[in-house]
Design a protein around this motif. Structure first.
Motif, PDB file in Angstrom:
ATOM      1  N   ASP A 122       0.816  -1.213   0.000  1.00  0.00           N
ATOM      2  CA  ASP A 122       0.000   0.000   0.000  1.00  0.00           C
ATOM      3  C   ASP A 122       0.855   1.271   0.000  1.00  0.00           C
ATOM      4  OD1 ASP A 122      -2.398  -1.408   0.006  1.00  0.00           O
ATOM      5  OD2 ASP A 122      -2.378  -1.623   2.179  1.00  0.00           O
ATOM      6  N   ARG A 123       2.089   1.180  -0.473  1.00  0.00           N
ATOM      7  CA  ARG A 123       2.969   2.343  -0.595  1.00  0.00           C
ATOM      8  C   ARG A 123       3.125   2.659  -2.072  1.00  0.00           C
ATOM      9  NH1 ARG A 123       8.425   3.132  -1.271  1.00  0.00           N
ATOM     10  NH2 ARG A 123       9.286   5.041  -0.329  1.00  0.00           N
ATOM     11  N   ASP A 124       2.839   3.910  -2.454  1.00  0.00           N
ATOM     12  CA  ASP A 124       2.727   4.280  -3.861  1.00  0.00           C
ATOM     13  C   ASP A 124       3.979   4.001  -4.681  1.00  0.00           C
ATOM     14  OD1 ASP A 124       0.111   5.080  -3.691  1.00  0.00           O
ATOM     15  OD2 ASP A 124       0.579   7.185  -3.302  1.00  0.00           O
ATOM     16  N   SER A 161       2.752   8.394  -7.920  1.00  0.00           N
ATOM     17  CA  SER A 161       2.466   6.963  -7.906  1.00  0.00           C
ATOM     18  C   SER A 161       2.940   6.353  -9.215  1.00  0.00           C
ATOM     19  CB  SER A 161       0.967   6.707  -7.705  1.00  0.00           C
ATOM     20  OG  SER A 161       0.221   7.222  -8.796  1.00  0.00           O
ATOM     21  N   LYS A 189       0.422  13.463  -9.090  1.00  0.00           N
ATOM     22  CA  LYS A 189      -0.923  13.790  -8.623  1.00  0.00           C
ATOM     23  C   LYS A 189      -0.926  15.236  -8.136  1.00  0.00           C
ATOM     24  CE  LYS A 189      -1.734   9.040  -7.041  1.00  0.00           C
ATOM     25  NZ  LYS A 189      -2.048   8.182  -5.861  1.00  0.00           N
ATOM     26  N   SER A 205       2.129  -2.231  -8.952  1.00  0.00           N
ATOM     27  CA  SER A 205       2.403  -1.116  -8.058  1.00  0.00           C
ATOM     28  C   SER A 205       1.927  -1.445  -6.649  1.00  0.00           C
ATOM     29  CB  SER A 205       1.704   0.152  -8.570  1.00  0.00           C
ATOM     30  OG  SER A 205       0.308  -0.041  -8.638  1.00  0.00           O
ATOM     31  N   GLN A 206       2.464  -0.721  -5.668  1.00  0.00           N
ATOM     32  CA  GLN A 206       2.161  -0.923  -4.248  1.00  0.00           C
ATOM     33  C   GLN A 206       2.410  -2.381  -3.832  1.00  0.00           C
ATOM     34  OE1 GLN A 206      -1.827   0.530  -3.489  1.00  0.00           O
ATOM     35  NE2 GLN A 206      -1.185   2.649  -3.658  1.00  0.00           N
TER      36      GLN A 206
END
Length: 408
Positions: free
Chosen positions: A70-72, A298, A308, A363-364
């Protein structure tokens, strides 16, 4: 000769124990690939043989287990390929996807190696294009703000109630449209647009059913001024099945009256319907936005590095490049969980994730070490017994030699 054979066995077993120890020590190292010691016999013309030698220490590039973080900026490769990194002097390759952004905006690993990828054609463009065939560069996130962009197009999807009737006065004549008089129109909705300075400009839409069947007039106002191109209103026609026919584009010409450029936008109404039921907006959107500052970075599954911004926009700032090799065993371990290309590995085969023999990106997610602790411990027991057995051959030979010395 038995002494030589035993010593070679001890050296080989010791080397195997070193490899096993290295594997176990890195069982929790992200992206680590385990190794194994391979042996070959020694003869050199001797009938009984001279013992054993370490022929190679090979690496197993099998897939490690995936772990969601859960880390971008965490990234894992599902399949073949390596991340391409640079320290400014040489290029190295790694499967460790623990990345972060340094003070200069570069994406780096925990040893400072900069992640490399494909740049975009114009970082200041509203729709930058990734140059997937270009020479990879160190990926850098621009820290500047995202400029405002004026609305040029949009779309709306809604239903006009076919059971509603035309607005007539007591004499049976149509009531003249007046935005301040709700009795002069059947329905009203709105759409937010943006001028060239990023200021929100509200467009209020008013729908008036005509006495002509299946026909509606639409007025668009901003600050009380009609802004339908040509003076308005725009007439919309529907077939007997409630589907719109003819020209369904609503052209707007809006003067923000604040020094910004005029807004010339086209709103696509081709998806609206005229059926029985309530007036309801199902979807609405436009392509303008206010200025925004960078709030985060991200990485998408296709490798695109996305900036973002505070205005809810995101922009591709580059794309992660992956490298494959014809002979992965030819890569030279360089420490810090990285490898260097050699003549044995062959030339790097560059590409985007999911192309050719290159794996996909997640990703993540991180790829854990492919070391199986249980298997390594069992192998360690076997290697230990091998070491003890070779030591026993030396001990036995020593006893035989001692017996010969003691002969009278």
């Amino acid at each position: 000769m038995a002494f030589t054979q035993g010593v070679s066995g001890l050296n080989a077993a010791s080397s195997q124990l070193d490899t096993i120890g290295h594997n176990i020590a890195n069982s929790q190292t992200v992206g680590f690939k385990k190794s194994r010691t391979e042996f070959a016999d020694l003869y050199a013309g001797a009938k009984a043989g001279l013992g054993v030698q370490v022929s190679a220490i090979t690496q197993a590039f099998s897939q490690g287990a995936m772990e969601s973080t859960d880390r971008d900026l965490d990234l894992a490769i599902q399949g073949g390929g390596f991340f391409r990194l640079t320290d400014g002097q040489q290029v190295s390759y790694s499967r460790n996807g623990q990345f972060q952004m340094d003070s200069n905006g570069f994406l780096v690993n925990n040893t400072g190696g900069r992640l490399m990828g494909y740049p975009v054609d114009d970082p200041t463009s509203a729709n930058p294009v990734v140059l997937a065939g270009a020479q990879p560069v160190a990926l850098q996130v621009a820290q500047g703000d995202l400029d405002a962009s004026a609305t040029t197009s949009g779309s709306m999807t809604f239903n006009l109630d076919s059971t509603d009737t035309a607005k007539l006065n007591a004499a049976g004549d149509p009531i003249a449209f007046d935005a301040t008089n709700p009795k002069s129109y059947n329905w009203q909705t709105s759409l937010t647009t943006y001028d060239s300075q990023g200021n929100a400009q509200q467009v209020n839409l008013y729908f008036v059913k005509s006495e002509t069947p299946n026909t509606w007039d639409v007025h668009a106002l901003n600050k009380g001024v009609e802004i339908v191109s040509g003076g308005g209103p725009k007439t919309l026609s529907f077939d007997p099945n409630g589907k719109i026919t003819g020209d369904s584009n609503l052209a707007l010409d809006l003067d923000p009256q604040n020094g910004a450029n005029r807004i010339n936008a086209t709103i696509d109404l081709s998806s609206i319907t005229q059926n029985s039921g309530s007036f309801v907006v199902k979807a609405a959107g436009q392509n303008g936005y206010a200025a925004g500052s960078l709030t985060g970075v991200s990485i998408a599954d296709n490798g695109d590095v996305l900036g973002k911004y505070s205005n809810n926009q995101s922009r591709a700032l580059g794309r992660v490049a992956l490298a494959g090799f014809t002979n992965e065993q030819g890569l030279k371990p360089d420490g810090n969980n990285a490898w260097l290309a050699t003549t044995d590995s062959g030339q790097e085969l560059l590409g985007s994730a999911g192309t050719g023999q290159l794996g996909s990106l997640r990703s993540q997610t991180l790829e854990n070490s492919n070391v199986d602790l249980a298997a390594e411990l069992v192998t360690m027991i076997v290697a230990q017994r091998n070491y003890q057995a070779n030591a026993q051959t030396i001990k036995t030979q020593d006893q035989i030699l001692q017996t010969m010395v003691n002969l009278r």
